[in-house]
Design a protein around this motif. Structure first.
Motif, PDB file in Angstrom:
ATOM      1  N   TRP A 173       8.882 -44.726  30.752  1.00 22.80           N
ATOM      2  CA  TRP A 173       7.985 -44.222  31.795  1.00 22.80           C
ATOM      3  C   TRP A 173       8.691 -43.184  32.657  1.00 22.80           C
ATOM      4  O   TRP A 173       8.060 -42.270  33.158  1.00 22.80           O
ATOM      5  N   ALA A 174       9.980 -43.359  32.873  1.00 23.87           N
ATOM      6  CA  ALA A 174      10.770 -42.395  33.648  1.00 23.87           C
ATOM      7  C   ALA A 174      12.235 -42.616  33.316  1.00 23.87           C
ATOM      8  O   ALA A 174      12.645 -43.737  33.015  1.00 23.87           O
TER       9      ALA A 174
ATOM     10  N   ILE B 136      13.652 -43.888  39.914  1.00 26.10           N
ATOM     11  CA  ILE B 136      14.870 -43.437  39.212  1.00 26.10           C
ATOM     12  C   ILE B 136      15.795 -42.751  40.209  1.00 26.10           C
ATOM     13  O   ILE B 136      17.002 -43.023  40.255  1.00 26.10           O
TER      14      ILE B 136
ATOM     15  N   SER C  41       4.029 -42.158  40.215  1.00 18.01           N
ATOM     16  CA  SER C  41       5.227 -41.534  39.662  1.00 18.01           C
ATOM     17  C   SER C  41       6.401 -42.498  39.759  1.00 18.01           C
ATOM     18  O   SER C  41       6.746 -42.962  40.849  1.00 18.01           O
ATOM     19  N   TRP C  42       6.999 -42.761  38.639  1.00 22.94           N
ATOM     20  CA  TRP C  42       8.158 -43.650  38.588  1.00 22.94           C
ATOM     21  C   TRP C  42       9.452 -42.890  38.854  1.00 22.94           C
ATOM     22  O   TRP C  42      10.505 -43.493  39.010  1.00 22.94           O
ATOM     23  N   ASN C  43       9.391 -41.577  38.899  1.00 24.02           N
ATOM     24  CA  ASN C  43      10.604 -40.771  39.090  1.00 24.02           C
ATOM     25  C   ASN C  43      11.298 -41.064  40.412  1.00 24.02           C
ATOM     26  O   ASN C  43      12.529 -41.009  40.496  1.00 24.02           O
TER      27      ASN C  43
ATOM     28  N   SER D 185      17.342 -42.969  28.212  1.00 22.46           N
ATOM     29  CA  SER D 185      15.996 -42.525  27.833  1.00 22.46           C
ATOM     30  C   SER D 185      15.734 -42.757  26.348  1.00 22.46           C
ATOM     31  O   SER D 185      14.593 -42.682  25.898  1.00 22.46           O
TER      32      SER D 185
END
Length: 141
Positions: free
Chosen positions: A32-33, A7, A2-4, A41
């Motif tokens: 991706w995030a 972020i 998870s790239w979140n 985005s």
């Protein structure tokens, strides 16, 4: 993976209010995030390709675009091993009167882009992206 969380790590800083992680290998130029509600985005695959292009000759003269917004390149060490960042500043317009600072980092597979808050200069945004980029490069990501 998870790239979140990456972020979240960027946007928890008082100096960053938007961030995005995008694939930068050929054919994977997509988001991706991204920070919820941020306009980064909307960075396009064509914009990613222009940022990572091997021909860097026109960057300082022509700048780059992020989500359709024109930016001036201030420093380009995106392809310099051990640095791997680019500092840019959004050009002002009637619609966008504030010249926000951005740092773009390049890991092995991704671009990490962070947008500074109003009045945050690149020196506040760059270290966050630089450190994350260096960490991801050590992991060969």
């Amino acid at each position: 993976m998870s790239w979140n969380s990456y972020i979240d790590s960027l946007t928890k800083s008082e100096w960053v209010d938007d961030a995005v992680i995008l694939g930068c290998t050929q054919g994977q130029e997509s988001v991706w995030a991204a920070a919820p509600g941020g306009w980064l985005s909307q960075v396009t695959p064509a914009e990613v390709k222009a940022i990572v292009a091997s021909d860097r000759s026109g960057l300082f003269a022509n700048g780059v675009t992020l989500a359709g917004r024109k930016c001036t390149v201030l420093r380009d060490t995106l392809n310099v091993e051990g640095q791997n960042t680019m500092d840019i500043k959004m050009k002002t317009s009637e619609k966008e009167p504030d010249p926000f600072s951005f740092t773009i980092g390049r890991s092995m597979q991704a671009l990490i882009i962070a947008k500074g808050v109003k009045d945050a200069h690149g020196g506040k945004v760059n270290p966050l992206v630089f450190d994350m980029t260096a960490y991801l490069r050590k992991l060969n990501m």
